[in-house]
Design an enzyme around this catalytic site. Structure first.
Site, short mmCIF file in Angstrom:
data_model
loop_
_atom_site.label_atom_id
_atom_site.label_comp_id
_atom_site.label_asym_id
_atom_site.label_seq_id
_atom_site.Cartn_x
_atom_site.Cartn_y
_atom_site.Cartn_z
N ASP A 21 0.82 -1.22 0.00
CA ASP A 21 0.00 0.00 0.00
C ASP A 21 0.85 1.27 0.00
O ASP A 21 0.46 2.28 0.57
CB ASP A 21 -0.97 0.02 1.20
N GLY A 23 1.47 2.87 -2.67
CA GLY A 23 1.03 3.70 -3.81
C GLY A 23 1.63 3.19 -5.12
O GLY A 23 1.80 3.96 -6.07
N LYS A 24 1.92 1.89 -5.16
CA LYS A 24 2.52 1.31 -6.38
C LYS A 24 1.61 1.49 -7.58
O LYS A 24 2.06 1.80 -8.67
CB LYS A 24 2.78 -0.20 -6.19
N GLY A 25 0.29 1.28 -7.37
CA GLY A 25 -0.67 1.35 -8.48
C GLY A 25 -0.57 2.68 -9.21
O GLY A 25 -0.55 2.74 -10.43
N ALA A 47 -3.94 -8.29 -3.19
CA ALA A 47 -3.45 -6.96 -3.57
C ALA A 47 -4.62 -6.02 -3.81
O ALA A 47 -5.70 -6.44 -4.18
CB ALA A 47 -2.61 -7.06 -4.83
N GLY A 48 -4.37 -4.75 -3.61
CA GLY A 48 -5.38 -3.74 -3.91
C GLY A 48 -4.67 -2.48 -4.33
O GLY A 48 -3.89 -1.91 -3.57
N HIS A 49 -4.88 -2.08 -5.56
CA HIS A 49 -4.28 -0.84 -6.06
C HIS A 49 -5.39 0.15 -6.35
O HIS A 49 -6.42 -0.22 -6.89
CB HIS A 49 -3.51 -1.08 -7.37
N GLN A 231 1.98 -6.16 -2.88
CA GLN A 231 2.40 -6.15 -1.48
C GLN A 231 3.72 -5.38 -1.32
O GLN A 231 3.97 -4.50 -2.12
CB GLN A 231 2.50 -7.59 -0.91
N ARG A 310 -10.06 -2.54 5.95
CA ARG A 310 -9.57 -2.44 7.34
C ARG A 310 -8.78 -1.14 7.52
O ARG A 310 -8.05 -0.72 6.61
CB ARG A 310 -8.64 -3.62 7.66
N PRO A 311 -8.89 -0.51 8.71
CA PRO A 311 -8.04 0.67 8.96
C PRO A 311 -6.57 0.24 8.97
O PRO A 311 -6.23 -0.79 9.54
CB PRO A 311 -8.47 1.16 10.34
N VAL A 427 2.44 13.73 -5.20
CA VAL A 427 1.89 14.71 -4.25
C VAL A 427 0.36 14.70 -4.24
O VAL A 427 -0.28 15.65 -3.79
CB VAL A 427 2.41 16.14 -4.55
#
Ligand code: IMP
Ligand code: MG
Length: 438
Positions: A21, A23-25, A47-49, A231, A310-311, A427
């Site tokens: 997480d 910020g790869k996506g 995975a989640g992008h 990941q 999830r937080p 940014v």
């Protein structure tokens, strides 16, 4: 910055340098305009992008971020584990949005079944404090079957006889495992799953092929390839915070086995680093910010899991961990993301070493007891003022040198301490909110 990075190499890899997480996506989406292929090589729909283009939010789990560019060939490598139901629904979702799918799926990738998903939760609960807090997508149990050589591969779904031979054995094994080991009934209909997965095979048949052959031919033909990591380094099953890891190798080296390309085919390796730190799931994190500051980072950075909601646990950049990530992956440069989130903080702590009892540690410990009890030694850097959207719009036009000097000092400190140059700075969530460091 100590060195320039120009993205000239024919192949570029984007790797998570922290806990996923990072910020790869977004970085992959930004770089995709310059490549012909985007290739994933490990993991699955754990995975989640998130990629934002012109205000539209796209969430990706299995499909590589290159899908947003119609000419780009998107590839799922053999090192992945694939839930065909999730893949088909993600494909349908993008087709409905008007995207053309130029997709290739490795015949050698392994398949996730409903019993894998059921086992994932049961096993993680059994582990208690030794668990990782999995995403419960069946990833670990599917990789375990691969290692045990019970696994069913995408190609098997295309051959009814082979599929039946393997599925009969696997299903019965799982049923017994549920009963004997976990004292549970596996309430699943064998024939129904078999028929459903045969049907998945039919729907995916056109996309399934030999990934290694095509990618190597593409490289030989001079095409540009982007390898998309999922990941992050600390979740790598060998080099990460074992046992609080995922079940695949997430580091740069995994591309060779996960696609079938030789190590000499790898060009630039970009490590994505969030300007602070976040982790979703369980296990010790030395630089976790508990209390108000942790909540502040989470809310300001909107740190909620893309896959599970999830937080995320938030904290500060850990240079012991980042130096390790640079070494393990051989990172050529860093892409710093979400640095806008830190604007307005008076000062920003960065961990430079750990203390364990009376000793000072400069390298990441493997001993779980040390990991649990070591404390970060921080250097505190001065913050910079909060910038508005219009400030950033002006800065993006002018480039890197227009960023606030203290923000640049913060990044220079990270670059110097890791002896790795920074090539990109993000940014904001939008594709255009990206600055090259030339
Ligand atoms: P699994 O990969 O679902 O087995 O989860 C193992 C650990 O990796 C858990 O702590 C998850 O929260 C974490 N994890 C898995 N995939 C991701 C990801 O894409 N981003 C962040 N954490 C992840
Ligand atoms: Mg993610």
């Amino acid at each position: 910055m100590s060195k320039r990075s120009t993205f000239k190499p024919q192949t570029v890899m984007v790797i998570g340098a922290q806990w996923g997480d990072e910020g790869k996506g977004k970085i992959i989406d930004y770089l995709t305009s310059t490549v012909d292929y985007v290739v994933r090589f490990q993991g699955g729909n754990n995975a989640g992008h998130t990629v934002v283009v012109d205000g539209v939010v796209h969430k990706l789990h299995l499909i590589p971020s290159g899908v947003l560019y119609p000419k780009t060939r998107i590839v799922l490598g053999n090192g992945m584990v694939i839930d065909p139901e999730v893949l088909l629904s993600e494909m349908a979702n993008f087709e409905t949005k008007g995207f053309k799918l130029n997709l290739l799926i490795s015949e050698r990738a392994h398949v996730i079944f409903p019993f894998h998903i059921m086992m994932d939760g049961m096993i993680d609960e059994y582990k208690g404090t030794l668990g990782a807090g999995t995403t419960r997508r069946g990833i670990g149990p599917a990789y375990a079957d691969k290692a045990e050589r019970f696994g069913i591969r995408m190609i098997d779904l295309l051959d009814q006889r082979i599929f039946k031979e393997k599925f009969d054995q696997l299903f019965d094994l799982k049923k017994n495992t549920f009963r004997c080991l976990y004292g549970q009934r596996m309430n699943l209909n064998k024939n129904e799953i078999f028929r459903t997965y045969l049907n998945y095979g039919k729907k995916l048949r056109l996309y399934i092929g030999d990934v290694s052959l095509e990618v190597n031919r593409a490289i030989a033909a001079g095409k540009k390839i982007l390898f998309e990591g999922a990941q992050g380094t600390m979740l790598d099953n060998d080099h990460g915070a074992y046992p609080h890891t995922t079940s695949s190798n997430t580091v740069a080296g995994a591309v060779c086995t996960g696609v079938g390309v030789g190590p000499n085919r790898i060009g630039d390796i970009i490590g994505v680093v969030k300007a602070y730190l976040s982790r979703v799931g369980a296990g010790p994190i030395p630089t976790e910010a508990k209390g108000q500051l942790g909540t502040y980072l989470r809310e300001r950075g909107q740190e909620y899991g893309t896959t599970t909601g999830r937080p995320r646990r938030c904290g500060w950049v850990d240079l012991v961990q980042l130096r390790y990530a640079c070494r393990i992956n051989g990172l050529s440069s860093l892409a710093i993301t979400k640095i806008d989130v830190l604007g307005g903080l008076k000062s920003i702590p960065v961990a430079v070493k750990y203390r364990y009892k009376t000793t000072t540690l400069t390298e990441l410990p493997a001993d779980l007891n040390v990991v649990r009890h070591c404390k970060p030694i921080y250097k505190t850097l001065p913050g910079w003022k909060n910038l508005t959207d219009s400030d950033f719009t002006n800065i993006i036009k002018k480039g890197y040198t227009a960023l606030p000097p203290r923000m640049r000092d913060y990044m220079k400190f990270i670059a110097d301490q890791t002896a790795t140059p920074i090539s990109l700075v993000s940014v904001g969530a939008e594709r255009r909110a990206t600055i090259r460091v030339q």
